[in-house]
Write an enzyme that holds these catalytic residues in place. Structure first.
Site, PDB file in Angstrom:
ATOM      1  N   SER A   7       0.840  -1.202   0.000  1.00  0.00           N
ATOM      2  CA  SER A   7       0.000   0.000   0.000  1.00  0.00           C
ATOM      3  C   SER A   7       0.880   1.260   0.000  1.00  0.00           C
ATOM      4  O   SER A   7       1.529   1.555  -0.999  1.00  0.00           O
ATOM      5  CB  SER A   7      -0.951  -0.036   1.195  1.00  0.00           C
ATOM      6  OG  SER A   7      -1.913   0.984   1.111  1.00  0.00           O
TER       7      SER A   7
ATOM      8  N   HIS B 176      -8.720   0.707   0.492  1.00  0.00           N
ATOM      9  CA  HIS B 176      -8.658  -0.309  -0.576  1.00  0.00           C
ATOM     10  C   HIS B 176     -10.028  -0.899  -0.920  1.00  0.00           C
ATOM     11  O   HIS B 176     -10.157  -2.087  -1.171  1.00  0.00           O
ATOM     12  CB  HIS B 176      -7.644  -1.412  -0.215  1.00  0.00           C
ATOM     13  CG  HIS B 176      -6.251  -0.877  -0.085  1.00  0.00           C
ATOM     14  ND1 HIS B 176      -5.547  -0.377  -1.161  1.00  0.00           N
ATOM     15  CD2 HIS B 176      -5.448  -0.721   0.995  1.00  0.00           C
ATOM     16  CE1 HIS B 176      -4.365   0.052  -0.737  1.00  0.00           C
ATOM     17  NE2 HIS B 176      -4.284  -0.139   0.557  1.00  0.00           N
TER      18      HIS B 176
END
Length: 305
Positions: A86, A194
């Site tokens: 990420s 996400h």
């Protein structure tokens, strides 16, 4: 010669004192941290509440990772590929040469701000589901009707993170418990990262990334979104905002790296979360991390041994 992949820490790995040992001993580390005294002092001294605020967590981990990279630049490493979890993907992109440290910090700060403001406080949450097959988790999340929840991180065998509206995440956890899942852990995050709930933040971020002037990537960077090598700078610019609202396909990404010939993984930045994931994916590869003096010395012994 070892075929090395560098992996960069993501959000959640932060702790007070991260990078301090290396800062005290190495000029190369001080050189990077001293560029942003406010973030440096937050990394070393806290307060924890501020360090855990997404707006500060992201630049703090990014700066720590890049300080460690500056320390190991002098080593002749056979780096075959890079990636990051990420947030960590931005450290990987910087290491690849596509993004400068200065531009990286600006981009991270904007990303963190957009993610922090994406949902009202308490409206979104994430939870790690341990010891369950992904098909079970996907079936349960797709069946929740009280709100939105979905699989957000496919970390490793037996670990999937769900993300969504807090009420829906809580209901999914109850349903998974009924299915026999014994262990689930709510994550210390402030939003439903996400997932499609960040689509507006991703759209706003896209307007920023479209203006970036990236240099050529000098090393292969594996994408969280596709689990494959990012082909060029045009694709990279599109994937940056896409990553905010898409699942992290970490297990698949690591397996693709191993298939390409990588046999040694080095986690750069605070914590050993990614090292743990890699070990569960393939226990035969070499796994190292660098976050303090002890781990740095072990890295040197293995690399030069």
């Amino acid at each position: 010669m070892k075929n090395i992949a560098l992996l960069f820490s993501g959000q959640g790995a932060q702790y007070i004192g991260m990078g301090k040992e290396l800062y005290d001993q190495y000029a190369e580390v001080r050189e990077i941290y001293d560029l942003v005294p406010e973030i440096r002092d937050l990394c070393f001294n806290g307060p924890l509440e501020k360090l855990n605020d997404t707006r500060y967590t992201q630049p703090a981990i990014y700066l720590t990772s890049m300080a460690i990279i500056n320390l190991i630049q002098k080593e002749s490493l056979n780096v075959e590929a890079v990636s990051g979890f990420s947030l960590g993907e931005y450290s990987a992109i910087t290491y690849s040469g596509a993004l400068s440290l200065k531009d990286g910090l600006k981009l991270i700060e904007k990303r963190a701000e957009l993610m922090a403001d994406a949902m009202p406080e308490g409206a979104g949450s994430m939870a790690a589901v341990l010891g369950s097959e992904k098909e079970v988790v996907e079936e349960v999340t797709s069946g929740i009707t009280t709100g939105y929840v979905a699989c957000a991180n496919y970390n490793c065998p037996g670990q999937i993170v769900i993300s969504g509206e807090t009420k829906a995440v809580d209901e999914a956890m109850e349903k998974l418990k009924e299915k026999g899942v014994k262990k689930m852990v709510k994550l210390n995050v402030s939003g439903a990262f996400h997932t499609k709930l960040l689509v507006l933040a991703a759209d706003a971020f896209s307007e920023i990334t479209m203006l970036l002037k990236l240099k050529k990537m000098e090393r292969p960077v594996y994408s969280n979104v596709t689990a494959n090598i990012i082909q060029n700078e045009t694709e990279l610019i599109k994937l940056m905002p896409e990553q905010m609202k898409s699942p992290v396909r970490w297990e698949e990404l690591i397996r693709n790296m191993i298939s390409s010939g990588v046999d040694t993984f080095i986690e750069i930045g605070p914590g050993k979360v990614l090292s743990g994931f890699v070990k569960k994916i393939d226990h035969e590869v070499t796994i190292l991390n660098i976050e303090n003096q002890e781990s740095y010395q072990k890295f040197l012994e293995v690399i030069h041994g």
